[in-house]
Design an enzyme around this catalytic site. Structure first.
Site, PDB file in Angstrom:
ATOM      1  CB  ALA A  47     -14.486   2.399  -2.572  1.00  0.00           C
ATOM      2  CG  LEU A  58      -8.001   5.017  -1.763  1.00  0.00           C
ATOM      3  CD1 LEU A  58      -7.979   5.315  -3.264  1.00  0.00           C
ATOM      4  CD2 LEU A  58      -6.830   4.080  -1.414  1.00  0.00           C
ATOM      5  CD  GLU A  67      -1.344   4.437   5.991  1.00  0.00           C
ATOM      6  OE1 GLU A  67      -0.447   4.030   5.246  1.00  0.00           O
ATOM      7  OE2 GLU A  67      -1.247   5.467   6.691  1.00  0.00           O
TER       8      GLU A  67
HETATM    9  N1  COS Z   1       2.094  -0.644  -7.419  1.00  0.00           N
HETATM   10  C1  COS Z   1       1.892  -0.428  -8.725  1.00  0.00           C
HETATM   11  N2  COS Z   1       0.813  -0.897  -9.396  1.00  0.00           N
HETATM   12  C2  COS Z   1      -0.076  -1.635  -8.701  1.00  0.00           C
HETATM   13  C3  COS Z   1       0.078  -1.907  -7.336  1.00  0.00           C
HETATM   14  C4  COS Z   1       1.230  -1.386  -6.690  1.00  0.00           C
HETATM   15  N3  COS Z   1       1.444  -1.603  -5.394  1.00  0.00           N
HETATM   16  N4  COS Z   1      -0.953  -2.644  -6.914  1.00  0.00           N
HETATM   17  C5  COS Z   1      -1.737  -2.849  -7.969  1.00  0.00           C
HETATM   18  N5  COS Z   1      -1.208  -2.238  -9.057  1.00  0.00           N
HETATM   19  C6  COS Z   1      -1.734  -2.253 -10.417  1.00  0.00           C
HETATM   20  C7  COS Z   1      -1.801  -3.672 -10.937  1.00  0.00           C
HETATM   21  O1  COS Z   1      -0.584  -4.053 -11.552  1.00  0.00           O
HETATM   22  C8  COS Z   1      -2.938  -3.595 -11.931  1.00  0.00           C
HETATM   23  O2  COS Z   1      -2.481  -3.046 -13.162  1.00  0.00           O
HETATM   24  P1  COS Z   1      -2.523  -3.971 -14.516  1.00  0.00           P
HETATM   25  O3  COS Z   1      -3.972  -4.253 -14.722  1.00  0.00           O
HETATM   26  O4  COS Z   1      -1.920  -3.072 -15.553  1.00  0.00           O
HETATM   27  O5  COS Z   1      -1.717  -5.179 -14.215  1.00  0.00           O
HETATM   28  C9  COS Z   1      -3.880  -2.578 -11.313  1.00  0.00           C
HETATM   29  O6  COS Z   1      -3.087  -1.797 -10.400  1.00  0.00           O
HETATM   30  C10 COS Z   1      -5.009  -3.233 -10.546  1.00  0.00           C
HETATM   31  O7  COS Z   1      -4.425  -4.092  -9.587  1.00  0.00           O
HETATM   32  P2  COS Z   1      -5.265  -5.236  -8.877  1.00  0.00           P
HETATM   33  O8  COS Z   1      -5.984  -6.042  -9.923  1.00  0.00           O
HETATM   34  O9  COS Z   1      -4.369  -5.954  -7.948  1.00  0.00           O
HETATM   35  O10 COS Z   1      -6.345  -4.356  -8.073  1.00  0.00           O
HETATM   36  P3  COS Z   1      -7.511  -4.789  -7.149  1.00  0.00           P
HETATM   37  O11 COS Z   1      -8.720  -4.020  -7.516  1.00  0.00           O
HETATM   38  O12 COS Z   1      -7.616  -6.290  -7.092  1.00  0.00           O
HETATM   39  O13 COS Z   1      -7.052  -4.214  -5.709  1.00  0.00           O
HETATM   40  C11 COS Z   1      -5.915  -4.190  -3.609  1.00  0.00           C
HETATM   41  C12 COS Z   1      -5.899  -4.584  -5.090  1.00  0.00           C
HETATM   42  C13 COS Z   1      -6.906  -4.997  -2.800  1.00  0.00           C
HETATM   43  C14 COS Z   1      -4.494  -4.484  -3.131  1.00  0.00           C
HETATM   44  C15 COS Z   1      -6.208  -2.675  -3.479  1.00  0.00           C
HETATM   45  O14 COS Z   1      -7.537  -2.393  -3.825  1.00  0.00           O
HETATM   46  C16 COS Z   1      -5.948  -2.165  -2.082  1.00  0.00           C
HETATM   47  O15 COS Z   1      -4.813  -1.912  -1.688  1.00  0.00           O
HETATM   48  N6  COS Z   1      -7.029  -1.987  -1.282  1.00  0.00           N
HETATM   49  C17 COS Z   1      -6.914  -1.427   0.061  1.00  0.00           C
HETATM   50  C18 COS Z   1      -6.893   0.061  -0.033  1.00  0.00           C
HETATM   51  C19 COS Z   1      -6.378   0.660   1.226  1.00  0.00           C
HETATM   52  O16 COS Z   1      -5.297   0.349   1.695  1.00  0.00           O
HETATM   53  N7  COS Z   1      -7.164   1.585   1.762  1.00  0.00           N
HETATM   54  C20 COS Z   1      -6.782   2.322   2.911  1.00  0.00           C
HETATM   55  C21 COS Z   1      -6.785   3.743   2.535  1.00  0.00           C
HETATM   56  S1  COS Z   1      -5.675   4.741   3.430  1.00  0.00           S
HETATM   57  S2  COS Z   1      -6.223   4.639   5.292  1.00  0.00           S
END
Ligand code: COS
Length: 379
Positions: free
Chosen positions: A128, A123, A361
């Site tokens: 990103a 990812l 993560e």
């Molecule tokens: N389950 C289901 N849907 C989800 C969700 C979840 N846990 N989290 C977000 N969504 C959905 C939201 O509901 C939204 O959909 P709608 O527009 O239909 O409402 C969409 O996804 C976008 O969500 P959001 O606006 O919260 O996204 P962001 O771009 O603000 O990102 C974070 C949110 C920061 C939480 C996300 O980018 C993230 O987890 N980043 C870190 C990634 C990560 O952990 N990387 C490590 C990789 S593995 S080592």
């Protein structure tokens, strides 16, 4: 030890503990120094089935329940957090297949792992990381195929992986709804791994970039519909973050064990330092952090098992455990004093290993975003 386990799991845990004590814990010290991926240790662990605990029974695995997995994963992290990271990362990559894949994809991916293979979840990109939606990797449809171009970074297991879960933008104009996930075999032309990371900790795990250059994959390699990749990735991370918390708990438990053992033998002012309240209270505080973190993981698992929302609780477990693993490792170093700072003793490694639990993560800042979004909601 904080988990309520069946007799069968207790036996399994005893076997895993024996293996970790005899074949992992001491051996990994040298690999921590060299940064070499200890293939011979991993061959034995894979043979024992430690990398496929989560493969469901219907696809030929043992489909171990989550609490039992947590107990086993904690034991692995206690021995060596890089070992834990390698063993759990293939399961991380399997999750999106189980969430969004077809029966054929699920069967194929499970078979690869059961035959001793590894997998990587791709990812993160150079631009990103926390902002996972800002992906620059593209997948352009061309007849019955997609052509994928881009670069992923900090990918655990990549140099040894047999399949990769790759997220790419199929329609940039749609933002997060334009991201799609693919299941890609390592033999695919145009896929390569490069830039092996020389990491601060978890040095027995292997991490590199994954590059896609005009990589053609069949439409059948797509996981779910176009545009569902981001949601699949988020659902995957919701599930896996609790186990990251469990890994951090393993580090805390090891730090406590090392500090307690030292405090019983180190004599200062005529008695073992464990007889001083200053040390006793430090150990009590370490234990409070460790057991609280463990029970947060148990609670998140309980919610998952009962089909209840768990995104916030999984983030809390990961965040709290990661932050406190760093603190507890620091406390163990303090108790061992100058010896704690020396590479001859195991606790400085625990600090280097613990640090990644605040980063991978999803950084603990991202966990706080997830938690606050759940608490405050949209307004
Ligand atoms: N389950 C289901 N849907 C989800 C969700 C979840 N846990 N989290 C977000 N969504 C959905 C939201 O509901 C939204 O959909 P709608 O527009 O239909 O409402 C969409 O996804 C976008 O969500 P959001 O606006 O919260 O996204 P962001 O771009 O603000 O990102 C974070 C949110 C920061 C939480 C996300 O980018 C993230 O987890 N980043 C870190 C990634 C990560 O952990 N990387 C490590 C990789 S593995 S080592």
């Amino acid at each position: 030890m904080g988990y309520i386990l069946s007799d069968e799991t207790k036996d399994l845990l005893a076997d895993v503990k024996k293996f970790c004590d005899n074949e992992v814990k001491e051996q990994c010290k040298a690999y921590d120094v060299s940064g070499e991926w200890p293939k011979e240790i991993y061959d034995k662990a894979v043979e024992m089935g430690l990398s496929t605990l989560e493969v469901p029974k219907e696809y030929g695995g043992i489909g171990l329940d989550r609490i039992s997995c947590a107990a086993l994963y904690e034991e692995m992290a206690k021995a060596d957090a890089g070992f834990f990271t390698t063993m759990t990362s293939s399961n991380l990559a399997l999750k999106p297949v189980l969430i969004a894949g077809t029966e054929e994809q699920k069967k194929w991916a499970c078979d690869v792992l059961l035959k001793g293979g590894y997998a990587s979840f791709c990812l993160t990109e150079p631009m990103a990381g926390s902002d996972a939606a800002n992906s620059k990797t593209t997948a352009v449809r061309d007849g019955d195929e997609y052509v994928i171009n881009g670069r992923k970074c900090f990918i655990t297991n990549a140099p040894v992986a047999d399949f990769f879960i790759v997220t790419a933008m199929t329609d940039k104009t749609k933002g997060v709804k334009g991201m799609t996930a693919f299941l890609v075999s390592k033999d695919t032309k145009g896929l390569s791994t490069t830039n092996h990371e020389n990491k601060m900790g978890i040095r027995t795990s292997t991490t590199s970039d994954v590059v896609f250059e005009d990589m053609r994959v069949p439409v059948s390699s797509r996981l779910g519909e176009e545009g569902t990749g981001f949601i699949t990735a988020m659902k995957t991370l919701d599930l896996s973050r609790t186990f990251v918390g469990v890994g951090a708990v393993g580090i805390m438990q090891r730090a406590i064990d090392e500090a307690v053992a030292y405090s019983k033998t180190r004599i200062t002012f005529g008695k073992p330092i464990g007889k001083f309240e200053a040390i006793q209270f430090m150990i009590a505080d370490m234990e409070i952090k460790c057991e609280t973190a463990r029970q947060m993981c148990v609670h998140a698992i309980d919610l998952m098992d009962n089909g209840l929302p768990f995104s916030k609780e999984s983030a809390i477990a990961k965040c709290y455990a990661g932050d406190n693993a760093v603190q507890v490792a620091l406390d163990a170093i303090q108790i061992l004093g100058g010896y704690g700072y020396s590479r001859e003793y195991p606790v400085e490694k625990l600090l280097r290993d613990a640090k990644i639990f605040q980063i991978y993560e999803g950084t603990n800042q991202v966990q706080r975003m997830v938690i606050s979004k759940n608490v405050i909601g949209k307004f």
